[in-house]
Design a protein around this motif. Sequence first.
Motif, PDB file in Angstrom:
ATOM      1  N   ASP A  61       3.440  -5.849   7.537  1.00  0.00           N
ATOM      2  CA  ASP A  61       4.475  -4.888   7.889  1.00  0.00           C
ATOM      3  C   ASP A  61       3.806  -3.590   8.311  1.00  0.00           C
ATOM      4  O   ASP A  61       2.593  -3.412   8.166  1.00  0.00           O
ATOM      5  N   TYR A  62       4.599  -2.675   8.831  1.00  0.00           N
ATOM      6  CA  TYR A  62       4.089  -1.348   9.128  1.00  0.00           C
ATOM      7  C   TYR A  62       3.801  -0.615   7.825  1.00  0.00           C
ATOM      8  O   TYR A  62       4.560  -0.711   6.863  1.00  0.00           O
ATOM      9  N   LEU A  63       2.706   0.131   7.799  1.00  0.00           N
ATOM     10  CA  LEU A  63       2.380   0.913   6.618  1.00  0.00           C
ATOM     11  C   LEU A  63       3.409   2.021   6.436  1.00  0.00           C
ATOM     12  O   LEU A  63       3.668   2.798   7.349  1.00  0.00           O
ATOM     13  N   SER A  64       3.970   2.099   5.265  1.00  0.00           N
ATOM     14  CA  SER A  64       4.978   3.111   4.978  1.00  0.00           C
ATOM     15  C   SER A  64       4.326   4.476   4.831  1.00  0.00           C
ATOM     16  O   SER A  64       3.297   4.628   4.191  1.00  0.00           O
ATOM     17  N   GLY A  65       4.926   5.478   5.460  1.00  0.00           N
ATOM     18  CA  GLY A  65       4.455   6.846   5.298  1.00  0.00           C
ATOM     19  C   GLY A  65       3.361   7.261   6.253  1.00  0.00           C
ATOM     20  O   GLY A  65       2.910   8.409   6.204  1.00  0.00           O
ATOM     21  N   ILE A  66       2.895   6.366   7.132  1.00  0.00           N
ATOM     22  CA  ILE A  66       1.852   6.731   8.084  1.00  0.00           C
ATOM     23  C   ILE A  66       2.386   6.543   9.496  1.00  0.00           C
ATOM     24  O   ILE A  66       2.696   5.434   9.917  1.00  0.00           O
ATOM     25  N   LYS A  67       2.526   7.638  10.205  1.00  0.00           N
ATOM     26  CA  LYS A  67       2.883   7.601  11.622  1.00  0.00           C
ATOM     27  C   LYS A  67       2.354   8.879  12.245  1.00  0.00           C
ATOM     28  O   LYS A  67       2.683   9.977  11.796  1.00  0.00           O
ATOM     29  N   VAL A  68       1.509   8.723  13.244  1.00  0.00           N
ATOM     30  CA  VAL A  68       0.913   9.890  13.898  1.00  0.00           C
ATOM     31  C   VAL A  68       1.511  10.048  15.284  1.00  0.00           C
ATOM     32  O   VAL A  68       2.419   9.318  15.681  1.00  0.00           O
ATOM     33  N   ASN A  69       0.961  10.997  16.025  1.00  0.00           N
ATOM     34  CA  ASN A  69       1.559  11.379  17.303  1.00  0.00           C
ATOM     35  C   ASN A  69       1.069  10.484  18.441  1.00  0.00           C
ATOM     36  O   ASN A  69       0.291  10.917  19.287  1.00  0.00           O
ATOM     37  N   ASN A  70       1.492   9.236  18.421  1.00  0.00           N
ATOM     38  CA  ASN A  70       1.189   8.264  19.478  1.00  0.00           C
ATOM     39  C   ASN A  70      -0.265   7.794  19.437  1.00  0.00           C
ATOM     40  O   ASN A  70      -1.173   8.538  19.103  1.00  0.00           O
ATOM     41  N   HIS A  71      -0.454   6.546  19.822  1.00  0.00           N
ATOM     42  CA  HIS A  71      -1.768   5.914  19.939  1.00  0.00           C
ATOM     43  C   HIS A  71      -2.593   6.087  18.653  1.00  0.00           C
ATOM     44  O   HIS A  71      -3.663   6.680  18.651  1.00  0.00           O
ATOM     45  N   SER A  72      -2.051   5.549  17.560  1.00  0.00           N
ATOM     46  CA  SER A  72      -2.767   5.633  16.287  1.00  0.00           C
ATOM     47  C   SER A  72      -4.035   4.788  16.351  1.00  0.00           C
ATOM     48  O   SER A  72      -4.047   3.665  16.839  1.00  0.00           O
ATOM     49  N   SER A  73      -5.116   5.356  15.839  1.00  0.00           N
ATOM     50  CA  SER A  73      -6.399   4.672  15.808  1.00  0.00           C
ATOM     51  C   SER A  73      -6.971   4.811  14.397  1.00  0.00           C
ATOM     52  O   SER A  73      -7.590   5.825  14.062  1.00  0.00           O
ATOM     53  N   PRO A  74      -6.765   3.810  13.520  1.00  0.00           N
ATOM     54  CA  PRO A  74      -7.162   3.945  12.113  1.00  0.00           C
ATOM     55  C   PRO A  74      -8.579   3.452  11.842  1.00  0.00           C
ATOM     56  O   PRO A  74      -9.133   2.629  12.574  1.00  0.00           O
ATOM     57  N   SER A  75      -9.140   3.966  10.764  1.00  0.00           N
ATOM     58  CA  SER A  75     -10.385   3.453  10.206  1.00  0.00           C
ATOM     59  C   SER A  75     -10.224   3.471   8.694  1.00  0.00           C
ATOM     60  O   SER A  75      -9.956   4.525   8.112  1.00  0.00           O
ATOM     61  N   ALA A  76     -10.366   2.300   8.056  1.00  0.00           N
ATOM     62  CA  ALA A  76     -10.105   2.177   6.622  1.00  0.00           C
ATOM     63  C   ALA A  76     -11.377   1.791   5.878  1.00  0.00           C
ATOM     64  O   ALA A  76     -12.209   1.040   6.389  1.00  0.00           O
ATOM     65  N   VAL A  77     -11.519   2.307   4.669  1.00  0.00           N
ATOM     66  CA  VAL A  77     -12.630   1.947   3.792  1.00  0.00           C
ATOM     67  C   VAL A  77     -12.086   1.714   2.395  1.00  0.00           C
ATOM     68  O   VAL A  77     -11.076   2.308   2.003  1.00  0.00           O
ATOM     69  N   ALA A  78     -12.729   0.835   1.634  1.00  0.00           N
ATOM     70  CA  ALA A  78     -12.298   0.520   0.276  1.00  0.00           C
ATOM     71  C   ALA A  78     -13.506   0.460  -0.643  1.00  0.00           C
ATOM     72  O   ALA A  78     -14.546  -0.104  -0.289  1.00  0.00           O
ATOM     73  N   LEU A 127       0.852  -1.183   0.000  1.00  0.00           N
ATOM     74  CA  LEU A 127       0.000   0.000   0.000  1.00  0.00           C
ATOM     75  C   LEU A 127       0.892   1.238   0.000  1.00  0.00           C
ATOM     76  O   LEU A 127       1.840   1.335   0.778  1.00  0.00           O
ATOM     77  N   ARG A 128       0.581   2.144  -0.906  1.00  0.00           N
ATOM     78  CA  ARG A 128       1.255   3.439  -0.932  1.00  0.00           C
ATOM     79  C   ARG A 128       0.233   4.496  -0.563  1.00  0.00           C
ATOM     80  O   ARG A 128      -0.815   4.594  -1.189  1.00  0.00           O
ATOM     81  N   CYS A 129       0.553   5.304   0.430  1.00  0.00           N
ATOM     82  CA  CYS A 129      -0.434   6.238   0.972  1.00  0.00           C
ATOM     83  C   CYS A 129       0.073   7.675   0.879  1.00  0.00           C
ATOM     84  O   CYS A 129       1.243   7.952   1.137  1.00  0.00           O
ATOM     85  N   VAL A 130      -0.832   8.583   0.516  1.00  0.00           N
ATOM     86  CA  VAL A 130      -0.528  10.010   0.409  1.00  0.00           C
ATOM     87  C   VAL A 130      -1.416  10.761   1.403  1.00  0.00           C
ATOM     88  O   VAL A 130      -2.627  10.518   1.475  1.00  0.00           O
ATOM     89  N   ASP A 131      -0.816  11.663   2.163  1.00  0.00           N
ATOM     90  CA  ASP A 131      -1.547  12.438   3.164  1.00  0.00           C
ATOM     91  C   ASP A 131      -2.385  13.519   2.477  1.00  0.00           C
ATOM     92  O   ASP A 131      -1.848  14.414   1.806  1.00  0.00           O
ATOM     93  N   ILE A 132      -3.702  13.429   2.617  1.00  0.00           N
ATOM     94  CA  ILE A 132      -4.603  14.453   2.071  1.00  0.00           C
ATOM     95  C   ILE A 132      -5.468  15.038   3.196  1.00  0.00           C
ATOM     96  O   ILE A 132      -6.623  15.388   2.987  1.00  0.00           O
ATOM     97  N   THR A 133      -4.888  15.134   4.378  1.00  0.00           N
ATOM     98  CA  THR A 133      -5.606  15.659   5.545  1.00  0.00           C
ATOM     99  C   THR A 133      -6.174  17.045   5.293  1.00  0.00           C
ATOM    100  O   THR A 133      -7.273  17.382   5.760  1.00  0.00           O
ATOM    101  N   LYS A 134      -5.436  17.862   4.540  1.00  0.00           N
ATOM    102  CA  LYS A 134      -5.865  19.235   4.292  1.00  0.00           C
ATOM    103  C   LYS A 134      -7.245  19.287   3.642  1.00  0.00           C
ATOM    104  O   LYS A 134      -8.023  20.208   3.900  1.00  0.00           O
ATOM    105  N   ASN A 135      -7.554  18.302   2.810  1.00  0.00           N
ATOM    106  CA  ASN A 135      -8.837  18.295   2.105  1.00  0.00           C
ATOM    107  C   ASN A 135      -9.978  17.747   2.953  1.00  0.00           C
ATOM    108  O   ASN A 135     -11.147  17.980   2.629  1.00  0.00           O
ATOM    109  N   MET A 136      -9.650  17.022   4.011  1.00  0.00           N
ATOM    110  CA  MET A 136     -10.673  16.299   4.753  1.00  0.00           C
ATOM    111  C   MET A 136     -10.900  16.820   6.167  1.00  0.00           C
ATOM    112  O   MET A 136     -12.039  16.969   6.608  1.00  0.00           O
ATOM    113  N   PHE A 137      -9.812  17.098   6.900  1.00  0.00           N
ATOM    114  CA  PHE A 137      -9.955  17.395   8.317  1.00  0.00           C
ATOM    115  C   PHE A 137      -9.304  18.698   8.770  1.00  0.00           C
ATOM    116  O   PHE A 137      -9.633  19.203   9.843  1.00  0.00           O
ATOM    117  N   ASN A 138      -8.341  19.243   8.001  1.00  0.00           N
ATOM    118  CA  ASN A 138      -7.593  20.381   8.527  1.00  0.00           C
ATOM    119  C   ASN A 138      -7.073  21.266   7.395  1.00  0.00           C
ATOM    120  O   ASN A 138      -5.896  21.209   7.039  1.00  0.00           O
TER     121      ASN A 138
END
Length: 584
Positions: free
Chosen positions: A536-553, A48-59
């Motif tokens: 494996d650990y997802l490359s490119g995703i690391k948040v500020n402790n206690h990550s809590s993900p929710s994924a949809v496909a 999985l290759r992931c790109v941060d698009i937080t600006k468009n969704m949450f901030n």
Amino acid sequence: MTEKESARLLTPVSPPPQEKPLPEIRPPAVGVSPLPHTVPTPQLKTALRCVDITKNMFNSCGIDALPFVRPLFFDMDRDGHLEMIAGSRDGSLRLYKNDGTAVAPQWRLEGNFFNGVEAAAFSSPAAGDIDNDGYPEIFVGTGGFSSGSGKVILYKNFGMPSRPIWRRVEMPEIDVGNDATPSLADVDNDGRPDLVVGNSEGRLFLFRNITVKKELVFRKDAEYFSGVELGMYAVPAVSVSGKHVSIIAGNSLGKLYLLERTNNRKSQWRKEQLAVSVASFAAPTFLEGDVKGRMDMIVSDGNGQLSYFNNRKDRFREWEERPEFFNGRILPGPACAPAMAETRQGSFMVVGNIMGEIRLFEYTPSVKGLPWKERTGFFRDIKLPGFSRGVLTEWQGRLFLITGEQDGIIRAFLNSGTFQSPIWREEKDFFMDIPKIAHAAPFVFDIDGDGRWELIVGGEDGSVNGFRYETVRGGLPQWQMIRESFSSVRVDRFAAPTLFRDAERLYLLAGQQDGRIYAFTSDPDGHGLPVFSRGDYLSGIKVNNHSSPSAVAKNGNIEISVGDYNGNLRHYACEKSTADAAEN
């Protein structure tokens, strides 16, 4: 917007053979570390290759949630525009540049600007040109429970304004006890900025600037704030106009007080409580707003919320909030845990937090603003002890909320009202067969494709357990543990699971304490329950402790929303990758 697989419970046609009795899952005793375990060693990159698009969704605002943020506005690089300097609980300083306008700012983090500037914890900044060399210095107040708490330390820039080199400057010690919160202002009109410092006991201290040439000296004036009491954890903002000194100070209860006096040594302070307040730990700061010469106010709280107030009539008593100034941030609270859900009413996100709150956000995309809008009060009848997590699904045709919490109890709430006017009733025996799992993080997913969701729960020890029901007696399911599917699923403490399925595989992602997300996969064989193997650990995703993900496909697109301990929501758009590179 992607779509989560619809999860509805159907009455089973014929239950499979009875499994062995459920073993008890015991949380570690208070003060006792859990038994050591081996976390799977990463070997191959997850595809999985992931790109941060937080600006468009949450901030879209650009400013992260920083617990106990201490804001300051100053032109640090001498470009004619105010930057925002932010101290916070972690002890570091951050610089945000405004790429927008003074009325409609767009903030961008300059990640390395304050390299070399540090405090042990709870950094609180003040800035000014102390030695009149044309370059601003930075004072940092320190807090927390360390031996260094209550000090005010000074850093000087030995580089360029836009490319600083910060070094600590030794000077006579400034110590106010615990949790120093400095503010700079020339209170005696001698042309040299003085230090006003608050502390954890709610007291204020004045240190007069008596610098001669380049030898920096501040002398304590013990009488200046005699008799002034503000409540615990005082944070001052100071403005001086001629001989008139105005101070607004916040405290731990979120209250704000105005103090006024002339700079005549015999004058007394006048104190009054302002009508504006915040949730907790109010930290005010002044800045010149859109009216030249008028000092407006920004106030932060303990959760990182920032509020802008216009100084009406320029008297420091009447304040009008401008919510659009920091518009474009969704802040659901510390230790936030999102869970996406598709219902017949639309697409939603349920978010729990450290205070035990459960909040609902609806996906309503538009040309302007963020696509998520909160339905305030949707879960108003539900309050949990702390570290709440919730997932929304359906049970017998009605909306159904499943929650986990710090004490390990998993609870169920059924909506007996309508979507517009919900009435939540707890189904107290719904999960009676499931033992306590400390820091329970529930999720639901139909992992075997039989039309009924299974309950998947992460715990404090890093394990993930699955449960399914086989028979319904008196309207209640009888839960049994799924033994083989999750036997290899374990992360490094505080597991927070989410699942999604594409055309090839079933994925289980689990957040953990250090902010990374581990991926497990199962190759479906077309029948029976899947067995997850390590990835494996997802490359490119690391948040500020206690990550809590929710994924949809959906339609080959994968999106992952992640909450962290500070209260930030991140969003990633992911795609498949063929890379099998070894972990560095």
